[in-house]
Design an enzyme around this catalytic site. Sequence first.
Site, PDB file in Angstrom:
ATOM      1  N   ARG A  80       8.968   6.584  17.795  1.00 25.80           N
ATOM      2  CA  ARG A  80       7.865   7.563  17.620  1.00 25.80           C
ATOM      3  C   ARG A  80       6.539   6.813  17.711  1.00 25.80           C
ATOM      4  O   ARG A  80       5.596   7.254  18.364  1.00 25.80           O
ATOM      5  CB  ARG A  80       7.998   8.315  16.293  1.00 25.80           C
ATOM      6  CG  ARG A  80       6.737   9.110  15.938  1.00 25.80           C
ATOM      7  CD  ARG A  80       6.936  10.236  14.926  1.00 25.80           C
ATOM      8  NE  ARG A  80       7.828   9.897  13.850  1.00 25.80           N
ATOM      9  CZ  ARG A  80       7.546   9.050  12.831  1.00 25.80           C
ATOM     10  NH1 ARG A  80       6.358   8.473  12.762  1.00 25.80           N
ATOM     11  NH2 ARG A  80       8.443   8.783  11.910  1.00 25.80           N
ATOM     12  N   TYR A 126      -7.109  27.877  29.463  1.00 25.87           N
ATOM     13  CA  TYR A 126      -5.679  28.177  29.520  1.00 25.87           C
ATOM     14  C   TYR A 126      -5.296  29.067  28.320  1.00 25.87           C
ATOM     15  O   TYR A 126      -5.751  28.809  27.190  1.00 25.87           O
ATOM     16  CB  TYR A 126      -4.916  26.850  29.485  1.00 25.87           C
ATOM     17  CG  TYR A 126      -3.426  26.993  29.495  1.00 25.87           C
ATOM     18  CD1 TYR A 126      -2.758  27.396  30.642  1.00 25.87           C
ATOM     19  CD2 TYR A 126      -2.678  26.730  28.346  1.00 25.87           C
ATOM     20  CE1 TYR A 126      -1.378  27.528  30.645  1.00 25.87           C
ATOM     21  CE2 TYR A 126      -1.305  26.858  28.351  1.00 25.87           C
ATOM     22  CZ  TYR A 126      -0.661  27.270  29.499  1.00 25.87           C
ATOM     23  OH  TYR A 126       0.696  27.407  29.504  1.00 25.87           O
ATOM     24  N   LYS A 157       2.357  19.876  35.345  1.00 21.93           N
ATOM     25  CA  LYS A 157       1.862  20.445  36.592  1.00 21.93           C
ATOM     26  C   LYS A 157       1.843  19.357  37.680  1.00 21.93           C
ATOM     27  O   LYS A 157       2.869  18.798  37.987  1.00 21.93           O
ATOM     28  CB  LYS A 157       0.494  21.095  36.353  1.00 21.93           C
ATOM     29  CG  LYS A 157       0.433  21.935  35.057  1.00 21.93           C
ATOM     30  CD  LYS A 157       1.341  23.164  35.064  1.00 21.93           C
ATOM     31  CE  LYS A 157       1.522  23.793  33.688  1.00 21.93           C
ATOM     32  NZ  LYS A 157       0.317  24.174  32.970  1.00 21.93           N
ATOM     33  N   ASP A 173     -10.019  19.210  29.956  1.00 15.48           N
ATOM     34  CA  ASP A 173      -8.670  19.474  30.445  1.00 15.48           C
ATOM     35  C   ASP A 173      -8.727  19.344  31.964  1.00 15.48           C
ATOM     36  O   ASP A 173      -9.311  20.179  32.651  1.00 15.48           O
ATOM     37  CB  ASP A 173      -8.232  20.887  30.021  1.00 15.48           C
ATOM     38  CG  ASP A 173      -6.809  21.231  30.476  1.00 15.48           C
ATOM     39  OD1 ASP A 173      -6.341  20.656  31.487  1.00 15.48           O
ATOM     40  OD2 ASP A 173      -6.183  22.098  29.854  1.00 15.48           O
TER      41      ASP A 173
HETATM   42  C1  LIG Z   1       0.014  24.496  31.596  1.00 20.79           C
HETATM   43  C2  LIG Z   1      -1.340  24.163  31.085  1.00 20.79           C
HETATM   44  C3  LIG Z   1      -1.530  23.729  29.765  1.00 20.79           C
HETATM   45  C4  LIG Z   1      -0.399  23.638  28.775  1.00 20.79           C
HETATM   46  O1  LIG Z   1       0.514  22.650  29.113  1.00 20.79           O
HETATM   47  P1  LIG Z   1       2.100  22.694  28.804  1.00 20.79           P
HETATM   48  O2  LIG Z   1       2.608  21.476  29.434  1.00 20.79           O
HETATM   49  O3  LIG Z   1       2.629  23.974  29.390  1.00 20.79           O
HETATM   50  O4  LIG Z   1       2.230  22.710  27.304  1.00 20.79           O
HETATM   51  C5  LIG Z   1      -2.817  23.385  29.388  1.00 20.79           C
HETATM   52  N1  LIG Z   1      -3.853  23.472  30.235  1.00 20.79           N
HETATM   53  C6  LIG Z   1      -3.712  23.909  31.495  1.00 20.79           C
HETATM   54  C7  LIG Z   1      -4.901  23.984  32.396  1.00 20.79           C
HETATM   55  C8  LIG Z   1      -2.450  24.266  31.965  1.00 20.79           C
HETATM   56  O5  LIG Z   1      -2.319  24.704  33.232  1.00 20.79           O
END
Ligand SMILES: *Cc1c(COP(=O)(O)O)cnc(C)c1O
Length: 377
Positions: free
Chosen positions: A46, A98, A195, A170
């Site tokens: 961890r 998001y 992604k 982000d």
């Molecule tokens: C998918 C997404 C998230 C969340 O991520 P997860 O891996 O699904 O928890 C956050 N920000 C953006 C822009 C996203 O497309």
Amino acid sequence: MKRKTKLIHGGISEDPATGAVSFPIYQVSTYKQEGVGGHKGFEYSRTGNPTRHALEELIKDIEGGKAGFAFGSGMAAITAVIMLFNSGDHVILTDDVYGGTFRVMTKVLNRFGIDSTFVDTSNLDKIKSEIRPNTKAIYLETPTNPLLKITDIEAVAKLAKEHELLTIVDNTFSTPYWQNPLELGADIVLHSATKYIGGHSDVVAGLVVVNSDKLAEDLHFVQNSTGGVLGPQDSWLLIRGIKTLGIRMEETEANTKAIVEFLQGHDQVKKVFYPGIESHPNHSIAKKQARGFGGMVSFDVGSAENTDRLLSKVKYFTLAESLGAVESLISVPARMTHASIPAERRAELGITDGLVRISVGLEDIEDLIEDLTQALK
Ligand SMILES: *Cc1c(COP(=O)(O)O)cnc(C)c1O
């Protein structure tokens, strides 16, 4: 090192113990100590695991920061970053963040006394007017999901510094291949690595990079205390995904450009949202701060019925949540990714029932255009 080279040779590109060129999956939870506290840098997975460490070093290098952190999902990464703050603190966020970010801020973290305000961060005056004595950070998403709005990262980071606030970005949609927020003055950059970074629809993960030793120490404390870490197998999948991030993003960019031109010329399409279009309100900012416009495009086909007709006909665009993978995906934000946002707020944001979002994949462009042509007929 140039950018594609760094994706392959950055971080710890081979195993120092064996020379293995593919960094091994250290599927292990604990490590032998020669005496109490006498270990080789790892004591419990961890706190730190060699495969996760290799990934964290790699993302640190490619975002150009002080330290990287890998989490079990993008949401775990976002939550850990917000846990840097205290009860009574306030964060200003982009209004069309998001859906999961909106939900965790307004339904979970608010219960621990962290307050949030959502504003159109593409407008600096609107951000300024929301800064309070207890504001601690400005949290941006750019480009946004699904309307591809653009915020000037450098300008916001400058404003944030004047008020001693952190700037958090982000960077999921642009990826570190096209955009590096830390170089533009941000303090923390984060990704849903589920992604583009993973890129193959086979792993859920989150990554964070910070720009100071203090933030590195504080975030490691949160990561180790709350424990939302990424496992070694998934860390390895991300290291593998990152090696081809550059060529995938270049190819996606070319396909997307062609699709945007096709959609703009189509009479069934009312409006196309893409930062690479010259008439996009912040096209020049997108061009200034990012090296590419990305593979996400939204377009309006007028009504929910039209979206359903389109969805029932497409062959290569898979109806699914998520984005950024080798296969092209299609979704209806109002009823899918943004369904957790109240209808009233969706209307305010302009997320209409006729809005369709596509994530352009790496199929042959002729097939993708042919597919959209027959589906829009
Ligand atoms: C998918 C997404 C998230 C969340 O991520 P997860 O891996 O699904 O928890 C956050 N920000 C953006 C822009 C996203 O497309």
